[in-house]
Motif scaffolding. Structure first.
Motif, PDB file in Angstrom:
ATOM      1  N   SER A   1     -17.349  17.022  23.649  1.00 63.36           N
ATOM      2  CA  SER A   1     -17.016  16.909  25.070  1.00 63.36           C
ATOM      3  C   SER A   1     -18.009  17.668  25.938  1.00 63.36           C
ATOM      4  O   SER A   1     -18.358  17.237  27.047  1.00 63.36           O
ATOM      5  CB  SER A   1     -15.596  17.412  25.319  1.00 63.36           C
ATOM      6  N   GLU A   2     -18.493  18.800  25.426  1.00 63.91           N
ATOM      7  CA  GLU A   2     -19.516  19.541  26.155  1.00 63.91           C
ATOM      8  C   GLU A   2     -20.858  18.811  26.137  1.00 63.91           C
ATOM      9  O   GLU A   2     -21.578  18.779  27.144  1.00 63.91           O
ATOM     10  CB  GLU A   2     -19.682  20.936  25.550  1.00 63.91           C
ATOM     11  N   LEU A   3     -21.171  18.209  24.983  1.00 64.43           N
ATOM     12  CA  LEU A   3     -22.458  17.523  24.849  1.00 64.43           C
ATOM     13  C   LEU A   3     -22.546  16.322  25.787  1.00 64.43           C
ATOM     14  O   LEU A   3     -23.577  16.097  26.430  1.00 64.43           O
ATOM     15  CB  LEU A   3     -22.652  17.091  23.392  1.00 64.43           C
ATOM     16  N   PHE A   4     -21.457  15.556  25.854  1.00 63.56           N
ATOM     17  CA  PHE A   4     -21.455  14.353  26.686  1.00 63.56           C
ATOM     18  C   PHE A   4     -20.873  14.595  28.080  1.00 63.56           C
ATOM     19  O   PHE A   4     -20.725  13.647  28.854  1.00 63.56           O
ATOM     20  CB  PHE A   4     -20.667  13.241  25.982  1.00 63.56           C
ATOM     21  N   GLN A   5     -20.504  15.856  28.357  1.00 62.03           N
ATOM     22  CA  GLN A   5     -20.010  16.237  29.685  1.00 62.03           C
ATOM     23  C   GLN A   5     -18.847  15.337  30.123  1.00 62.03           C
ATOM     24  O   GLN A   5     -18.865  14.724  31.184  1.00 62.03           O
ATOM     25  CB  GLN A   5     -21.142  16.177  30.716  1.00 62.03           C
TER      26      GLN A   5
ATOM     27  N   PRO B   1     -12.191  15.977  32.521  1.00 65.55           N
ATOM     28  CA  PRO B   1     -10.977  16.546  31.898  1.00 65.55           C
ATOM     29  C   PRO B   1     -10.058  15.502  31.279  1.00 65.55           C
ATOM     30  O   PRO B   1      -9.478  15.742  30.209  1.00 65.55           O
ATOM     31  CB  PRO B   1     -10.305  17.280  33.066  1.00 65.55           C
ATOM     32  N   TYR B   2      -9.927  14.340  31.924  1.00 66.06           N
ATOM     33  CA  TYR B   2      -9.032  13.311  31.377  1.00 66.06           C
ATOM     34  C   TYR B   2      -9.568  12.796  30.039  1.00 66.06           C
ATOM     35  O   TYR B   2      -8.816  12.691  29.049  1.00 66.06           O
ATOM     36  CB  TYR B   2      -8.892  12.159  32.358  1.00 66.06           C
TER      37      TYR B   2
ATOM     38  N   PHE C   1      -8.992  15.093  22.523  1.00 71.30           N
ATOM     39  CA  PHE C   1      -8.203  16.066  21.772  1.00 71.30           C
ATOM     40  C   PHE C   1      -6.928  15.451  21.194  1.00 71.30           C
ATOM     41  O   PHE C   1      -6.450  15.873  20.133  1.00 71.30           O
ATOM     42  CB  PHE C   1      -7.841  17.257  22.658  1.00 71.30           C
ATOM     43  N   LEU C   2      -6.365  14.459  21.865  1.00 66.92           N
ATOM     44  CA  LEU C   2      -5.167  13.800  21.353  1.00 66.92           C
ATOM     45  C   LEU C   2      -5.486  12.801  20.246  1.00 66.92           C
ATOM     46  O   LEU C   2      -4.712  12.628  19.306  1.00 66.92           O
ATOM     47  CB  LEU C   2      -4.441  13.078  22.496  1.00 66.92           C
TER      48      LEU C   2
END
Length: 311
Positions: A116-120, A123-124, A130-131
């Motif tokens: 998520s950090e790599l692809f920026q 939040p949604y 994560f789910l």
């Protein structure tokens, strides 16, 4: 004109040619057959993974608190540290459970956070990742359980047997498997590990040798399936997986007590020595009557008593 020696050599080559061709054709057919079997197994595994991912993503219901409090909540704390919002129950605070199962999903959470950090991701999208990620991981575990159920059927009934295909059909179409196998319960991981271990278990050791059936250097029946590894290597893999399942859930020990006692009973009754190459050494499990005949009832009870006392 050719010399007699040359004529004889030419005739020998012509006579050997059909035999060489037959051997080459036999080897070619065997290679083709192995390739077909490998392709079939790979296709089935990929189908099962895709099927269980669909299964996992379609399940939207809540079944048991352990889906979260014994796996995902501890995994969240392992991945992101304390005071990060994880709900930890009392048995985790008192170190009463194995962390093997949550550690798997902790790795999944950590990897999801890095992606998520790599692809920026926004939040949604991050929350959806994560789910979804733990469900996909559990789907892969469930697919392995289905796959090795089929392989176990082939191990018992033979490659390509109808019984093995029926076993695969039943596990895929089972409503209970659809409802439970892709949930993040430690029972689901325990089930998969146990199935894989049972696939490695030397079932043929528990059967009596009849007729001219081949036996190995330890006096035990040989496995006739050529694609399997050496017997003791398979047994070591089986025991390693069994130990892992017992650490994960101690009640799994009941399965292996039953199998071990039955195999030990058969071995003692048939008068065989079992060499155990453990700890870089050779140990012999020796019962007096093994070398001279079937064990008596008193000797068997003494053996069980010694195993109970010595653990």
């Amino acid at each position: 004109m050719a010399s007699p020696a040359r004529l004889q050599a030419s005739t020998a080559v012509e006579n050997d040619a059909p035999q060489v061709n037959v051997e080459q054709n036999t080897m070619r057919r065997a290679m083709v057959q192995r390739a077909k079997e490998a392709a079939t197994a790979q296709d089935i595994l990929l189908f099962l993974i895709a099927f269980r991912i669909l299964n996992a993503l379609s399940i939207r219901t809540f079944f048991q608190p352990d889906e979260y409090y014994q796996s995902l909540e501890p995994a969240w704390e392992i991945a992101f540290g304390v005071n990060t919002g994880a709900w930890i129950t009392w048995e985790w605070r008192n170190q009463l459970r194995s962390a093997i199962h949550p550690a798997i999903f902790a790795a999944v959470y950590w990897l999801s956070a890095r992606l998520s950090e790599l692809f920026q991701l926004n939040p949604y999208a991050r929350d959806e990742l994560f789910l979804t990620a733990p469900k996909v991981m559990q789907a892969a575990i469930a697919a392995l359980g289905d796959y090795y159920t089929w392989r176990l059927g082939e191990r018992v009934y033979g490659n390509g047997s109808n019984e093995a295909w029926v076993a695969l059909f039943l596990t895929v179409t089972s409503p209970w498997q659809w409802f439970c196998s892709t949930r993040t319960l430690s029972n689901c991981l325990e089930t998969t590990i146990t199935i894989i271990a049972l696939h490695q278990w030397p079932w043929h050791w528990s059967l009596d040798v009849t007729g001219d059936e081949p036996v190995d250097k330890y006096g035990l029946r040989e496995d006739h399936q050529p694609d399997h590894a050496e017997e003791l290597a398979k047994l070591c893999r089986c025991l390693l997986l069994a130990a892992l399942a017992c650490v994960l859930r101690p009640t799994n020990l009941l399965i292996w007590i039953c199998l071990s006692c039955f195999s030990l009973w058969k071995s003692s009754a048939s008068g065989k020595l079992l060499k155990l190459p453990w700890f870089n050494g050779n140990f012999w499990v020796h019962i007096t009557s093994i070398a001279h005949g079937p064990a008596t009832r008193r000797e068997r009870l003494f053996l069980v008593l010694e195993a109970t006392i010595c653990g």
